[in-house]
Design an enzyme around this catalytic site. Structure first.
Site, mmCIF file in Angstrom:
data_model
loop_
_atom_site.group_PDB
_atom_site.id
_atom_site.type_symbol
_atom_site.label_atom_id
_atom_site.label_comp_id
_atom_site.label_asym_id
_atom_site.label_seq_id
_atom_site.Cartn_x
_atom_site.Cartn_y
_atom_site.Cartn_z
ATOM 1 C CG ASP A 31 -1.397 -9.058 9.160
ATOM 2 O OD1 ASP A 31 -1.335 -8.808 7.941
ATOM 3 O OD2 ASP A 31 -1.144 -8.220 10.046
ATOM 4 N N GLY A 36 1.622 -5.832 6.413
ATOM 5 C CA GLY A 36 2.359 -6.491 7.498
ATOM 6 C C GLY A 36 3.478 -7.358 6.940
ATOM 7 C CB ALA A 76 -7.387 -0.400 9.689
ATOM 8 C CE1 TYR A 143 -6.491 5.118 9.060
ATOM 9 C CE2 TYR A 143 -6.804 7.117 10.330
ATOM 10 C CZ TYR A 143 -6.248 5.864 10.192
ATOM 11 O OH TYR A 143 -5.450 5.375 11.185
#
Ligand code: NAD
Length: 314
Positions: A31, A36, A76, A143
């Protein structure tokens, strides 16, 4: 199994990490912490390996494949709206990032990938509830185009290099640790102004919602119990919930009174928003997985949980 979870520090990824560990798997997380959060994983201490890296760095992704049996690829850009202003976001963070994952898997000899796709690949579907074999697929957001492109890249790696794939087309996923989405936005708007809630669009937009633990459990159940070369599933609940109803539920759960709901008007929240999406989850159910919550139940549970996490006071 040793699982690599890209985006494992994110909203859905961190719940998946929790459940994979509970099921006895070894877990590594890749990550870049753009959206996150370390505290979503901190309760695992040294039980997981965290690799801080960017999927656009091919060498870093290749290095992360050492000893991995399956990649759960969730990283993403999660913000559909961003594509309307920064038009190469999904191309890079979605499509190119997925290419880097697949190429690193090929070089590293990793054979299994599970991918977080989305209901938006169906675009404005004419069949509702929409089954997995609906077509032609014409996404209306950048997207959505990236998610469909990623699915195609993944199936091409299956056909050309012998990978095995699970494509999961998620409904709107909601629940604890949410960091974006309509319920999160409404709570923040009520924090800023407890008397007025602005709703984008006319509030009649209607979508399927799935609780995040249901989503993570479904991914593990299906990767464990299905075994085709390409396994593909809608992940969602049986019904829908309108944005109007979500606004009412969030206000009910807040305990606030005298809140006026103001609609900005129009049939969609923003350019590229799909006004109505209802997934057909029959294949998921036939493969032995049922959700704990329906759409409205998932929304109410999330409103309650996020209100506790975020707090209503500024
Ligand atoms: P999230 O933003 O919480 O998680 C994405 C994670 O990926 C974050 O931890 C972020 O730091 C990481 N990341 C992003 N770009 C990266 C990069 N270039 N390199 C390394 N890490 C990177 O979002 P989420 O809601 O948990 O979404 C997870 C996946 O599920 C995404 O692929 C999203 O498109 C998909 N999805 C989500 C929903 C939903 O309702 N939340 C619906 C359909 C599909």
């Amino acid at each position: 199994m040793h699982c690599l979870v890209t985006g494992g520090a994110g909203f859905i990824g961190s719940h998946l990490v929790d459940l994979l560990l509970e099921s006895g798997h070894r877990v590594s997380v890749f990550d870049n912490f753009s959206s996150g959060r370390r505290d979503f994983l901190s309760h695992h201490g040294d039980n997981i390996k965290i690799i801080e890296g960017d999927l656009l760095d091919l060498d870093a992704v290749k290095a992360a494949m050492d000893g991995i049996d399956i990649v759960y690829h969730l990283a993403a850009n999660p913000d559909i709206r961003l594509g309307t202003t920064v038009t190469d976001t999904d191309l890079n963070q979605g499509t190119v990032a997925t290419y880097n994952v697949l190429e690193s898997m090929r070089i590293g000899g990793v054979k299994k990938i599970a991918f977080a796709s989305s209901s938006v690949v169906y675009g404005e579907a004419e069949v509702m509830p929409t089954p997995e074999d609906y077509g032609p697929l014409f996404p209306i957001s950048l997207y959505g185009a990236s998610k469909l492109g990623c699915e195609a890249l993944i199936t091409s790696w299956v056909g050309t290099f012998g990978l095995q794939a699970w494509l999961f087309r998620f409904a709107n996923i909601v629940g604890a640790r949410g960091t974006h989405g309509v319920i999160f936005d409404f709570i923040h708007k009520l924090r800023a102004d407890p008397n007025r809630l602005e709703v984008l669009g006319n509030g009649r937009q209607e979508k399927s919602y799935m609780e995040v633990m249901d989503c993570a459990s479904a991914m593990i159940h299906l990767t464990t119990n299905t075994d085709d070369a390409i396994n593909y599933f809608n992940l969602g609940s049986d019904d829908t919930c309108s944005v109007r109803r979500i606004a009412e539920i969030v206000i009910e759960e807040s305990g606030l009174s005298d809140v006026s709901i103001d609609y900005t008007g129009g049939d969609r929240g923003w350019a590229g928003d799909v006004p109505k999406a209802m997934l057909d989850p029959t294949r998921m159910r036939d493969a032995g997985f049922s959700t704990n919550y329906n759409s409205e139940g998932a929304v109410r549970y999330t409103a309650k949980t996020l209100m506790e996490e975020i707090g209503l006071d500024e």
